[in-house]
Write a protein that holds these residues in place. Structure first.
Motif, PDB file in Angstrom:
ATOM      1  N   GLU A   1       8.270  65.404  31.195  1.00 56.69           N
ATOM      2  CA  GLU A   1       9.576  65.075  30.606  1.00 56.69           C
ATOM      3  C   GLU A   1      10.457  64.299  31.584  1.00 56.69           C
ATOM      4  OE1 GLU A   1      10.199  65.305  27.426  1.00 56.69           O
ATOM      5  OE2 GLU A   1       8.200  66.151  27.223  1.00 56.69           O
TER       6      GLU A   1
ATOM      7  N   ARG B   1       9.280  60.821  31.542  1.00 52.46           N
ATOM      8  CA  ARG B   1       9.727  60.121  30.324  1.00 52.46           C
ATOM      9  C   ARG B   1      11.171  59.634  30.470  1.00 52.46           C
ATOM     10  NH1 ARG B   1       6.814  58.271  26.428  1.00 52.46           N
ATOM     11  NH2 ARG B   1       7.919  59.247  24.741  1.00 52.46           N
TER      12      ARG B   1
ATOM     13  N   GLN C   1      11.000  56.708  32.661  1.00 52.74           N
ATOM     14  CA  GLN C   1      10.378  55.640  31.885  1.00 52.74           C
ATOM     15  C   GLN C   1      11.408  54.980  30.965  1.00 52.74           C
ATOM     16  OE1 GLN C   1       7.375  57.023  29.089  1.00 52.74           O
ATOM     17  NE2 GLN C   1       6.006  55.403  29.763  1.00 52.74           N
ATOM     18  N   ASN C   2      12.211  55.784  30.307  1.00 52.05           N
ATOM     19  CA  ASN C   2      13.249  55.243  29.417  1.00 52.05           C
ATOM     20  C   ASN C   2      14.286  54.435  30.178  1.00 52.05           C
ATOM     21  OD1 ASN C   2      12.097  56.300  27.091  1.00 52.05           O
ATOM     22  ND2 ASN C   2      13.246  58.200  27.217  1.00 52.05           N
TER      23      ASN C   2
ATOM     24  N   TYR D   1       0.861  58.397  29.548  1.00 54.96           N
ATOM     25  CA  TYR D   1       2.163  57.944  30.040  1.00 54.96           C
ATOM     26  C   TYR D   1       2.053  57.320  31.422  1.00 54.96           C
ATOM     27  CZ  TYR D   1       4.131  60.745  26.204  1.00 54.96           C
ATOM     28  OH  TYR D   1       4.449  61.273  24.977  1.00 54.96           O
TER      29      TYR D   1
END
Length: 88
Positions: A22, A25, A28-29, A56
């Motif tokens: 998480e 992520r 990544q965003n 991912y």
């Protein structure tokens, strides 16, 4: 704010691969690829059988032009879960 929350959670549960996923992520965003890669690598190390960590990590590596290593990650993800949705 989310990053700080995940970092705090990792202090309490440093071996929880899902927190690293998480956190990756979030990075990544934000297109913070080095931090995303580091988080996903840690997730893979903690649980090498979770296909999404490999997927991912492959995505983040591909964004950095690391296509050979990204391909390896994608292959491993597909070995673990043959019906993985590449758009997820």
């Amino acid at each position: 704010m989310a990053i700080a929350a995940y970092q705090t959670a990792l202090k309490l549960q440093p071996d929880n691969f899902e927190i690293y996923v998480e956190l990756g992520r979030v990075f990544q965003n934000q297109e913070n690829w080095p931090e995303a890669i580091a988080a996903f690598r840690q997730a893979v190390e903690l649980n090498p059988d979770y296909c999404w960590s490999h997927k991912y990590l492959g995505d983040a590596l591909a964004e950095q032009g690391e296509s050979i290593e990204a391909s390896s990650c994608y292959r491993r993800a597909l070995e673990l879960q043959p019906r993985i949705d590449p758009q997820a």
